[in-house]
Design a protein around this motif. Structure first.
Motif, PDB file in Angstrom:
ATOM      1  N   ARG A  18     -22.218  69.992  18.971  1.00 51.96           N
ATOM      2  CA  ARG A  18     -20.915  70.535  19.346  1.00 51.96           C
ATOM      3  C   ARG A  18     -21.018  71.443  20.561  1.00 51.96           C
ATOM      4  O   ARG A  18     -20.141  71.438  21.424  1.00 51.96           O
ATOM      5  CB  ARG A  18     -20.320  71.287  18.157  1.00 51.96           C
ATOM      6  CG  ARG A  18     -18.962  71.902  18.449  1.00 51.96           C
ATOM      7  CD  ARG A  18     -18.261  72.342  17.178  1.00 51.96           C
ATOM      8  NE  ARG A  18     -18.002  71.205  16.302  1.00 51.96           N
ATOM      9  CZ  ARG A  18     -17.292  71.303  15.166  1.00 51.96           C
ATOM     10  NH1 ARG A  18     -16.801  72.463  14.783  1.00 51.96           N
ATOM     11  NH2 ARG A  18     -17.100  70.244  14.417  1.00 51.96           N
ATOM     12  N   ALA A  19     -22.088  72.233  20.638  1.00 49.26           N
ATOM     13  CA  ALA A  19     -22.267  73.123  21.789  1.00 49.26           C
ATOM     14  C   ALA A  19     -22.395  72.320  23.077  1.00 49.26           C
ATOM     15  O   ALA A  19     -21.837  72.695  24.114  1.00 49.26           O
ATOM     16  CB  ALA A  19     -23.497  74.006  21.587  1.00 49.26           C
ATOM     17  N   ASP A  20     -23.130  71.207  23.019  1.00 47.83           N
ATOM     18  CA  ASP A  20     -23.285  70.357  24.202  1.00 47.83           C
ATOM     19  C   ASP A  20     -21.950  69.728  24.605  1.00 47.83           C
ATOM     20  O   ASP A  20     -21.644  69.598  25.790  1.00 47.83           O
ATOM     21  CB  ASP A  20     -24.308  69.252  23.944  1.00 47.83           C
ATOM     22  CG  ASP A  20     -25.719  69.799  23.801  1.00 47.83           C
ATOM     23  OD1 ASP A  20     -25.984  70.870  24.363  1.00 47.83           O
ATOM     24  OD2 ASP A  20     -26.536  69.152  23.134  1.00 47.83           O
ATOM     25  N   GLN A  21     -21.168  69.317  23.610  1.00 42.04           N
ATOM     26  CA  GLN A  21     -19.857  68.739  23.895  1.00 42.04           C
ATOM     27  C   GLN A  21     -18.949  69.772  24.555  1.00 42.04           C
ATOM     28  O   GLN A  21     -18.221  69.465  25.509  1.00 42.04           O
ATOM     29  CB  GLN A  21     -19.225  68.222  22.606  1.00 42.04           C
ATOM     30  CG  GLN A  21     -19.917  67.002  22.019  1.00 42.04           C
ATOM     31  CD  GLN A  21     -19.292  66.559  20.715  1.00 42.04           C
ATOM     32  OE1 GLN A  21     -18.637  67.340  20.016  1.00 42.04           O
ATOM     33  NE2 GLN A  21     -19.487  65.290  20.362  1.00 42.04           N
ATOM     34  N   THR A  22     -18.983  71.002  24.046  1.00 42.57           N
ATOM     35  CA  THR A  22     -18.162  72.063  24.634  1.00 42.57           C
ATOM     36  C   THR A  22     -18.583  72.353  26.065  1.00 42.57           C
ATOM     37  O   THR A  22     -17.735  72.520  26.952  1.00 42.57           O
ATOM     38  CB  THR A  22     -18.267  73.352  23.794  1.00 42.57           C
ATOM     39  OG1 THR A  22     -17.816  73.083  22.460  1.00 42.57           O
ATOM     40  CG2 THR A  22     -17.416  74.465  24.394  1.00 42.57           C
ATOM     41  N   LEU A  23     -19.899  72.401  26.308  1.00 42.63           N
ATOM     42  CA  LEU A  23     -20.384  72.646  27.663  1.00 42.63           C
ATOM     43  C   LEU A  23     -19.958  71.535  28.605  1.00 42.63           C
ATOM     44  O   LEU A  23     -19.539  71.795  29.750  1.00 42.63           O
ATOM     45  CB  LEU A  23     -21.909  72.759  27.645  1.00 42.63           C
ATOM     46  CG  LEU A  23     -22.580  73.020  28.998  1.00 42.63           C
ATOM     47  CD1 LEU A  23     -22.079  74.325  29.603  1.00 42.63           C
ATOM     48  CD2 LEU A  23     -24.099  73.055  28.846  1.00 42.63           C
ATOM     49  N   LYS A  25     -17.313  69.681  28.320  1.00 52.86           N
ATOM     50  CA  LYS A  25     -15.870  69.823  28.547  1.00 52.86           C
ATOM     51  C   LYS A  25     -15.591  70.937  29.551  1.00 52.86           C
ATOM     52  O   LYS A  25     -14.703  70.808  30.401  1.00 52.86           O
ATOM     53  CB  LYS A  25     -15.160  70.112  27.225  1.00 52.86           C
ATOM     54  CG  LYS A  25     -15.073  68.911  26.285  1.00 52.86           C
ATOM     55  CD  LYS A  25     -14.343  69.280  25.003  1.00 52.86           C
ATOM     56  CE  LYS A  25     -14.242  68.089  24.062  1.00 52.86           C
ATOM     57  NZ  LYS A  25     -13.538  68.442  22.792  1.00 52.86           N
ATOM     58  N   LYS A  26     -16.337  72.027  29.460  1.00 57.98           N
ATOM     59  CA  LYS A  26     -16.141  73.135  30.395  1.00 57.98           C
ATOM     60  C   LYS A  26     -16.493  72.710  31.818  1.00 57.98           C
ATOM     61  O   LYS A  26     -15.793  73.068  32.778  1.00 57.98           O
ATOM     62  CB  LYS A  26     -16.993  74.336  29.972  1.00 57.98           C
ATOM     63  CG  LYS A  26     -16.484  75.060  28.738  1.00 57.98           C
ATOM     64  CD  LYS A  26     -17.363  76.263  28.416  1.00 57.98           C
ATOM     65  CE  LYS A  26     -16.802  77.050  27.244  1.00 57.98           C
ATOM     66  NZ  LYS A  26     -17.618  78.247  26.922  1.00 57.98           N
ATOM     67  N   VAL A  56      -7.142  69.272  27.976  1.00 57.47           N
ATOM     68  CA  VAL A  56      -7.398  70.344  27.023  1.00 57.47           C
ATOM     69  C   VAL A  56      -6.095  71.083  26.764  1.00 57.47           C
ATOM     70  O   VAL A  56      -5.158  71.024  27.567  1.00 57.47           O
ATOM     71  CB  VAL A  56      -8.468  71.336  27.542  1.00 57.47           C
ATOM     72  CG1 VAL A  56      -9.773  70.618  27.797  1.00 57.47           C
ATOM     73  CG2 VAL A  56      -7.995  72.047  28.799  1.00 57.47           C
ATOM     74  N   THR A  60      -6.935  76.474  24.668  1.00 60.06           N
ATOM     75  CA  THR A  60      -8.354  76.351  24.996  1.00 60.06           C
ATOM     76  C   THR A  60      -8.625  76.814  26.413  1.00 60.06           C
ATOM     77  O   THR A  60      -9.607  77.523  26.679  1.00 60.06           O
ATOM     78  CB  THR A  60      -8.810  74.890  24.829  1.00 60.06           C
ATOM     79  OG1 THR A  60      -8.673  74.512  23.454  1.00 60.06           O
ATOM     80  CG2 THR A  60     -10.260  74.720  25.256  1.00 60.06           C
ATOM     81  N   TRP A  64     -11.099  80.002  27.571  1.00 59.11           N
ATOM     82  CA  TRP A  64     -12.247  79.921  28.472  1.00 59.11           C
ATOM     83  C   TRP A  64     -12.046  80.740  29.741  1.00 59.11           C
ATOM     84  O   TRP A  64     -12.997  81.295  30.283  1.00 59.11           O
ATOM     85  CB  TRP A  64     -12.515  78.468  28.843  1.00 59.11           C
ATOM     86  CG  TRP A  64     -13.002  77.627  27.692  1.00 59.11           C
ATOM     87  CD1 TRP A  64     -13.517  78.070  26.505  1.00 59.11           C
ATOM     88  CD2 TRP A  64     -13.013  76.202  27.622  1.00 59.11           C
ATOM     89  NE1 TRP A  64     -13.849  77.008  25.699  1.00 59.11           N
ATOM     90  CE2 TRP A  64     -13.553  75.833  26.353  1.00 59.11           C
ATOM     91  CE3 TRP A  64     -12.617  75.178  28.484  1.00 59.11           C
ATOM     92  CZ2 TRP A  64     -13.710  74.513  25.947  1.00 59.11           C
ATOM     93  CZ3 TRP A  64     -12.783  73.857  28.084  1.00 59.11           C
ATOM     94  CH2 TRP A  64     -13.322  73.528  26.827  1.00 59.11           C
TER      95      TRP A  64
END
Length: 216
Positions: A18-23, A25-26, A56, A60, A64
């Motif tokens: 999940r952390a990789d997916q969030t990164l 997306k950012k 997004v 969200t 960020w």
């Protein structure tokens, strides 16, 4: 001996966390935001439009980046973090090191997205006083200061290393400045290498003459 199931499962890539997916997306958000800022201009861009383009939610996006100014700063930082500081290697000859750095830097500054951001800053800087400090800080932190430290460390310029670093940066980036100011064509890869070769050689000869004059 492994079973067929074990052999097959070893070829399956591990699931993305999940952390990789969030990164991811950012990073995608910043890429899209840069494109929107370049296309529309800073004033015209809205957070709603960027959220929609990036896929997004507004919640969200504001989680960020607290506002449009913060998002724009993040876009600038994402660009300057690509600057080729890793080219500074004490294992190389200084002139060769500077040529490699200069080519990588000039190629980065001729990327369409980097040129687009530069044109945006030039076009709208007079309306937004916060642009100037942002640009200066990015230049100093990512380019001028590390380059000045390298010039001192290698003995190229022990006095006025900050001025020497700014001079070399100006020499390397002259084609980009000309493109922005008088609409000259941007150099291709071969032209980048030739220009940097001349700029670095001229700079090194100048610093050598200056050092000899100071020692006399």
């Amino acid at each position: 001996m492994r079973s067929k199931v074990e052999a097959d499962s070893s070829a399956i890539p591990a699931p993305i966390g999940r952390a990789d997916q969030t990164l991811a997306k950012k990073r995608r958000l910043l890429q899209i935001a840069r494109e929107e800022f370049i296309r529309q201009g800073y004033r015209a861009v809205t957070m709603d439009a960027i959220a929609q383009a990036a896929g997004v939610s507004k919640r969200t996006l504001y989680l960020w980046h607290e506002d449009k100014a913060a998002l724009f700063r993040a876009c600038l930082n994402a660009g300057v973090e690509r600057f080729p500081l890793a080219q500074f290697s004490d294992a190389a000859e200084p002139e060769s090191d500077l040529r490699a750095f200069g080519v990588a830097l000039l190629q980065e500054f001729t990327r369409p997205s980097t040129v687009g951001m530069a044109r945006l800053l030039m076009r709208e800087a007079h309306e937004f006083s916060e642009f100037g400090p942002l640009i200066r800080q990015s230049r100093d932190d990512y380019l001028a200061r590390p380059l000045a430290e390298y010039l001192v460390r290698t003995g190229i310029s022990k006095r006025d290393s900050g001025s020497a670093a700014m001079l070399l940066l100006s020499m390397i980036l002259a084609p980009v400045h000309n493109a922005l100011l008088v609409d000259d064509a941007l150099p291709d890869e071969q032209q980048c290498r030739l220009h940097v070769e001349i700029a670095v050689r001229t700079f090194m000869r100048g610093t050598e003459r200056g050092a000899n004059a100071a020692a006399a």
